[in-house]
Design an enzyme around this catalytic site. Structure first.
Site, PDB file in Angstrom:
ATOM      1  N   LYS A  13       0.832  -1.220   0.000  1.00 40.73           N
ATOM      2  CA  LYS A  13       0.000   0.000   0.000  1.00 40.73           C
ATOM      3  C   LYS A  13       0.859   1.260   0.000  1.00 40.73           C
ATOM      4  CE  LYS A  13      -2.252  -0.496   3.896  1.00 40.73           C
ATOM      5  NZ  LYS A  13      -1.829  -1.795   4.343  1.00 40.73           N
ATOM      6  N   ARG A  88      -9.670   1.685   8.649  1.00 44.74           N
ATOM      7  CA  ARG A  88      -9.355   0.293   8.973  1.00 44.74           C
ATOM      8  C   ARG A  88     -10.467  -0.377   9.766  1.00 44.74           C
ATOM      9  NH1 ARG A  88      -3.405   1.013   8.717  1.00 44.74           N
ATOM     10  NH2 ARG A  88      -2.289  -0.881   9.217  1.00 44.74           N
ATOM     11  N   ARG A 127      11.326  -6.513   5.465  1.00 43.25           N
ATOM     12  CA  ARG A 127      11.130  -5.069   5.219  1.00 43.25           C
ATOM     13  C   ARG A 127      12.041  -4.203   6.091  1.00 43.25           C
ATOM     14  NH1 ARG A 127       5.089  -2.781   5.095  1.00 43.25           N
ATOM     15  NH2 ARG A 127       5.047  -3.199   7.326  1.00 43.25           N
ATOM     16  N   ARG A 160      10.957  -2.034  11.352  1.00 46.32           N
ATOM     17  CA  ARG A 160      10.008  -1.341  12.230  1.00 46.32           C
ATOM     18  C   ARG A 160       9.776  -2.158  13.488  1.00 46.32           C
ATOM     19  NH1 ARG A 160       4.876   0.129   8.548  1.00 46.32           N
ATOM     20  NH2 ARG A 160       3.864  -0.883  10.294  1.00 46.32           N
ATOM     21  N   ARG A 171      -1.367  -8.544  13.356  1.00 41.03           N
ATOM     22  CA  ARG A 171      -1.868  -7.535  12.402  1.00 41.03           C
ATOM     23  C   ARG A 171      -2.707  -8.183  11.301  1.00 41.03           C
ATOM     24  NH1 ARG A 171       3.751  -5.195  11.358  1.00 41.03           N
ATOM     25  NH2 ARG A 171       2.908  -4.101   9.575  1.00 41.03           N
TER      26      ARG A 171
HETATM   27  P1  AMP Z   1       0.764   0.765   9.042  1.00 40.25           P
HETATM   28  O1  AMP Z   1       1.969   1.631   8.887  1.00 40.25           O
HETATM   29  O2  AMP Z   1      -0.382   1.212   8.152  1.00 40.25           O
HETATM   30  O3  AMP Z   1       1.059  -0.704   8.910  1.00 40.25           O
HETATM   31  O4  AMP Z   1       0.244   0.986  10.539  1.00 40.25           O
HETATM   32  C1  AMP Z   1       1.034   0.643  11.667  1.00 40.25           C
HETATM   33  C2  AMP Z   1       0.176   0.554  12.915  1.00 40.25           C
HETATM   34  O5  AMP Z   1      -0.425   1.840  13.173  1.00 40.25           O
HETATM   35  C3  AMP Z   1      -1.004  -0.406  12.826  1.00 40.25           C
HETATM   36  O6  AMP Z   1      -0.626  -1.749  13.124  1.00 40.25           O
HETATM   37  C4  AMP Z   1      -1.944   0.176  13.880  1.00 40.25           C
HETATM   38  O7  AMP Z   1      -1.510  -0.129  15.202  1.00 40.25           O
HETATM   39  C5  AMP Z   1      -1.753   1.674  13.685  1.00 40.25           C
HETATM   40  N1  AMP Z   1      -2.705   2.225  12.681  1.00 40.25           N
HETATM   41  C6  AMP Z   1      -2.413   2.741  11.436  1.00 40.25           C
HETATM   42  N2  AMP Z   1      -3.520   3.148  10.813  1.00 40.25           N
HETATM   43  C7  AMP Z   1      -4.547   2.883  11.654  1.00 40.25           C
HETATM   44  C8  AMP Z   1      -5.956   3.067  11.582  1.00 40.25           C
HETATM   45  N3  AMP Z   1      -6.544   3.585  10.489  1.00 40.25           N
HETATM   46  N4  AMP Z   1      -6.703   2.682  12.654  1.00 40.25           N
HETATM   47  C9  AMP Z   1      -6.141   2.166  13.764  1.00 40.25           C
HETATM   48  N5  AMP Z   1      -4.820   1.946  13.889  1.00 40.25           N
HETATM   49  C10 AMP Z   1      -4.022   2.309  12.859  1.00 40.25           C
END
Ligand code: AMP
Length: 215
Positions: A13, A88, A127, A160, A171
């Site tokens: 994404k 989400r 990653r 990360r 996740r």
């Molecule tokens: P990402 O970088 O999109 O993989 O997001 C990393 C982490 O941030 C996720 O595992 C969630 O803990 C939190 N997060 C990101 N976007 C959201 C969202 N829209 N709603 C809730 N938690 C989020």
């Protein structure tokens, strides 16, 4: 144009959102990046979000909504934005529609990038992410030219804190339980385009462009 890019963690994404943003000259708005930035700044939202993020669970809706609302009000988002990692949950999707409606805007298209679970785990374990600009690399497929250093901004590149096997499995489970229903929400409204996320980055980008041209 408000475009929502969806897909499980590791679907690509972020990479595709950055390319689309450059191509369409509108900003990429990633809630994951906004939350990581809030953590680095030591803000209240960042502190409250940290535990959820490291465990691989979702940050509560109210925190994420507050962040995204503030971001979408900024001038550069006036012509549109590519939303990456948001919404989400169905509650977030409904609040996004309400928020946009108040500003007489709407979600123009939703693209879901589909990748199977084994490939996702392999991608995420390799990653590497730049702590400064968020650029993404892969230990085997796309290593940075200088080990540990970002090709884009020369910031430090590392794994990360939530890219470990336990957090990845959580996740993915979270995605199935809480985010997959968002796809049904948009499919029901006739706004969803599904795209095969396997293969090279260029192929996936082309498929997204094709999907958008018919959306
Ligand atoms: P990402 O970088 O999109 O993989 O997001 C990393 C982490 O941030 C996720 O595992 C969630 O803990 C939190 N997060 C990101 N976007 C959201 C969202 N829209 N709603 C809730 N938690 C989020």
């Amino acid at each position: 144009m408000i475009l929502v890019l969806m897909g499980p963690p590791g679907a690509g994404k972020g990479t595709q959102a950055a390319r689309l943003a450059a191509d369409m000259s509108i900003p990429q708005v990633s809630t994951g990046d906004l939350l990581r930035e809030a953590r680095r700044d030591g803000s209240d939202i960042g502190k409250r979000a940290a535990g959820y993020m490291d465990a691989g669970t979702l940050v509560p809706d109210d925190l994420v909504i507050a962040l995204i609302e503030r971001r979408l009000e900024q001038g550069d988002c006036k012509p549109g934005a590519i939303l990456d990692g948001f919404p989400r949950t169905v509650a977030q999707a409904i609040q996004l529609d309400d928020m946009l409606e108040r500003g007489q805007r709407q979600v123009g298209a939703v693209v879901s990038i589909m990748v199977n679970e084994d490939e996702i785990v392999e991608r995420i374990l390799g990653r590497l992410t730049c702590g400064q600009c968020g650029a993404v690399f892969h230990r085997l497929i796309k290593p940075p030219a200088v080990a540990g250093q970002c090709d884009v901004c020369e910031g430090g590149v590392s794994s990360r804190s939530d890219d470990n096997e336990d957090a990845i499995r959580t996740r993915l489970q979270t995605y199935t339980n809480q985010t997959a229903p968002v796809l049904d929400y948009y499919a029901g409204a006739g706004r969803l385009e599904k795209v095969d996320g396997t293969g090279g980055m260029d192929d996936v980008f082309e498929r997204i462009q094709d999907a958008l041209s018919v959306a």
